[in-house]
Design an enzyme around this catalytic site. Structure first.
Site, PDB file in Angstrom:
ATOM      1  N   ARG A  88       0.852  -1.178   0.000  1.00  0.00           N
ATOM      2  CA  ARG A  88       0.000   0.000   0.000  1.00  0.00           C
ATOM      3  C   ARG A  88       0.894   1.237   0.000  1.00  0.00           C
ATOM      4  O   ARG A  88       1.842   1.324   0.786  1.00  0.00           O
ATOM      5  CB  ARG A  88      -0.860   0.010   1.259  1.00  0.00           C
ATOM      6  N   HIS A 177      -8.058   7.076   0.005  1.00  0.00           N
ATOM      7  CA  HIS A 177      -8.959   5.913   0.128  1.00  0.00           C
ATOM      8  C   HIS A 177      -9.322   5.337  -1.244  1.00  0.00           C
ATOM      9  O   HIS A 177     -10.345   4.660  -1.385  1.00  0.00           O
ATOM     10  CB  HIS A 177     -10.298   6.268   0.833  1.00  0.00           C
ATOM     11  N   ARG A 236     -10.381  14.668  12.551  1.00  0.00           N
ATOM     12  CA  ARG A 236     -10.084  15.682  11.520  1.00  0.00           C
ATOM     13  C   ARG A 236     -11.303  16.537  11.248  1.00  0.00           C
ATOM     14  O   ARG A 236     -12.427  16.037  11.217  1.00  0.00           O
ATOM     15  CB  ARG A 236      -9.653  14.999  10.213  1.00  0.00           C
ATOM     16  N   GLU A 379      -9.354  -3.399   1.361  1.00  0.00           N
ATOM     17  CA  GLU A 379      -8.222  -2.816   0.641  1.00  0.00           C
ATOM     18  C   GLU A 379      -7.085  -3.829   0.477  1.00  0.00           C
ATOM     19  O   GLU A 379      -6.402  -3.843  -0.538  1.00  0.00           O
ATOM     20  CB  GLU A 379      -7.725  -1.569   1.399  1.00  0.00           C
TER      21      GLU A 379
END
Ligand code: AMP
Length: 393
Positions: A88, A177, A236, A379
Site C-alpha cells: 500500500r 482511500h 479531523r 483494501e
C-alpha cells in the site's frame, strides 16, 4: 498462489497473506513499535493467534521474523510459495494512475512525493526496502491510495487559487482511500452485473471520504491535497475556512503546523463533542442525551449528506449509494440518519434490511429512487488482486 499484502507505517508493518485461488486470508498480523521500545507482533492464522514482545530495531528485522514465523508455524513450507508482494502506498501524486511493479524509479518517485504524504511515503519505502533486502527476487507491486482518483477532470482536481501554485508546486486535489472506493465500485459492478453505474461511495471510518464514481471511474472525491479535507472525521475537521488558521495562530501563539495539527488530531467528533473521537461513544452519548454528542452526530451527518447531495447533482443522479468502513459498515443508526435526510431525493431505507453489520447487503426499500448498499471494504484484497494481475502479465 500466495500473495502478501503489506501496509508499512513508520513504526509498524501490517500484513495479510492471501491464497489467491479462493481469495481467502491464510494469515494476517501486525508488527508494532518498530525502532522503539516494547516492540511486539501478533499473527493470526486459522483459529490460532500468537503474539510476542520482541526487539524490532528496524523493518528488515520485522520482515525476517515475519517470514521465519510463517514457516515455523507451518503457514507456508517455503518462501518460494509467496509469489508476489503488494505494498500500500498513500501518494502516487499525479504520476501513478494505477498500480505498478516496483522498480528503483518507483522507489525514487515515492521518496520524491514525500511532501504530499510526509508521514506515509517514507514509511512505505522502509517496508519496500526491508522486503527487497530479505527477499530480493520476489516481484513487488505498489498500489496507490491516490491512483483511483487520477481520472478526475481538472474542474474537479484544481482549486480556485493562483494557477501557478498548481504548475509550480502541484497544488491540487489528489484524493485518498482510492483502493477502498475502487473495491466498492468493482464489488457493486459484479453484484449488479452492470458496468454503467453511477455510484456515490461513502467510506466512513475514523478517516472518511466520499467519492462520485461513473462507469467505474472517479469523477470527484471529498479529500483533497491532503486527507484533512472533505467530511468531518474522528479527529479531523474536514473542510474549514483556511482563514481560521492565522486567526488561531494569533489567538493561541501557535505556528501554522501546530494549528494544522489541531485540525488533524483535535477536531472532528473529538473536537466538537469534547468527549470522544469514536463514533460508538458519540452514538451512546447522544442516546444518553449528551448535547455535545448530539451536536457532533448531527454535524457529521450534515457534512456527509452535503457531499452526497452535491455528487448526486454532479453525476446527474445515482444508481447506488454505498456505505463502507467502520461507521458505514456497522452503524445502523448513522446510515438511517443520513438516508432520512436524503428523502427529498427519493432515497429510502428498508429498515429491516438496514439492521446489518459488516456484510454485503442491499438496504434500500423497493420504492427507493436509488439502490443503497452496505459493502464491506477490503483494501488488502484489492492490493493482492492488483499484485497478482501485474505479476501474471
Ligand atoms: P475504521 O477507521 O474504518 O476502522 O472505522 C473506525 C470507526 O468505525 C470508529 O468511529 C468506530 O466507532 C466505528 N465503528 C466500528 N465498529 C462499529 C460499530 N459496531 N458500530 C458503530 N460504529 C462502529
Amino acid at each position: 498462489m500466495k500473495i502478501m499484502s503489506i501496509n508499512a507505517g513508520s513504526s509498524s508493518l501490517k500484513f495479510s497473506l492471501f491464497n489467491m485461488d479462493n481469495e481467502e486470508v491464510i494469515a494476517s498480523g501486525l508488527f508494532e513499535r518498530i525502532g522503539i521500545d516494547q516492540s511486539k507482533y501478533k499473527i493470526k492464522y486459522g483459529d490460532e493467534q500468537i503474539s510476542q514482545e520482541i526487539d524490532l530495531p528496524d523493518h528488515a528485522v520485522a520482515v525476517s521474523i515475519l517470514l521465519d514465523k510463517l514457516i515455523d508455524l507451518g503457514i507456508i513450507k517455503s518462501l518460494e510459495e509467496i509469489e508476489g508482494i503488494g505494498h500500500r502506498v498513500v501518494s502516487g501524486a499525479d504520476v501513478y494512475g494505477q498500480s505498478v511493479p516496483i522498480t528503483d524509479k518507483v522507489i525514487n518517485d515515492l521518496i520524491a512525493f514525500k511532501d504530499f504524504a510526509p508521514l506515509h511515503n517514507p514509511a512505505h519505502v522502509l517496508g519496500i526496502e526491508a522486503f527487497k533486502k530479505v527477499l530480493p527476487k520476489i516481484p513487488m507491486v505498489a498500489v496507490f491510495d491516490t491512483a483511483f482518483h487520477q481520472t478526475m477532470d481538472e474542474i474537479s482536481y484544481l482549486y480556485p487559487v493562483p494557477y501557478r501554485w498548481y504548475k509550480e508546486y502541484k497544488v491540487r486535489k489528489y484524493g485518498f482511500h482510492g483502493t477502498s472506493h475502487r473495491y466498492i465500485a468493482l464489488t457493486l459492478a459484479n453484484e449488479l452485473n452492470r458496468q454503467d453505474l453511477k455510484i456515490i461511495s461513502c467510506h466512513l471510518g475514523n478517516g472518511g471520504s466520499i467519492t462520485a464514481i461513473k462507469d467505474g471511474k472517479c469523477i470527484d472525491t471529498s479529500m483533497g491535497f491532503t486527507p484533512l479535507s472533505g467530511i468531518m472525521m474522528g479527529t479531523r475537521s474536514g473542510d474549514v475556512d483556511p482563514s481560521i488558521i492565522p486567526f488561531i495562530m494569533e489567538k493561541e501563539g501557535k505556528n501554522a503546523s501546530e494549528v494544522i495539527d489541531d485540525l488533524n488530531k483535535k477536531s472532528g467528533f473529538l473536537g466538537l463533542s469534547e468527549y470522544s473521537s469514536d463514533s460508538r461513544d458519540i452514538e451512546d452519548g447522544a442516546l444518553e442525551g449528551k448535547a455535545n454528542c448530539i451536536l457532533a452526530e448531527e454535524k457529521f451527518v450534515r457534512t456527509v449528506v452535503n457531499y452526497i447531495a452535491s455528487y448526486y447533482v454532479l453525476l446527474g443522479g445515482c444508481d447506488v449509494l454505498a456505505f463502507t468502513a467502520g461507521i458505514g459498515e456497522n452503524s445502523i443508526n448513522t446510515r438511517m440518519k443520513i438516508v432520512e435526510k436524503l428523502a427529498c431525493l427519493g432515497f429510502q431505507l428498508d429498515v429491516e434490511a438496514n439492521n446489518v453489520r459488516g456484510q454485503l447487503q442491499k438496504i434500500s426499500s423497493k420504492d427507493s429512487s436509488s439502490m443503497i448498499y452496505v459493502v464491506p471494504t477490503n483494501e488488502e484484497l484489492m492490493i493482492a488482486r492488483d499484485t497478482l494481475e501485474i505479476i501474471n502479465r
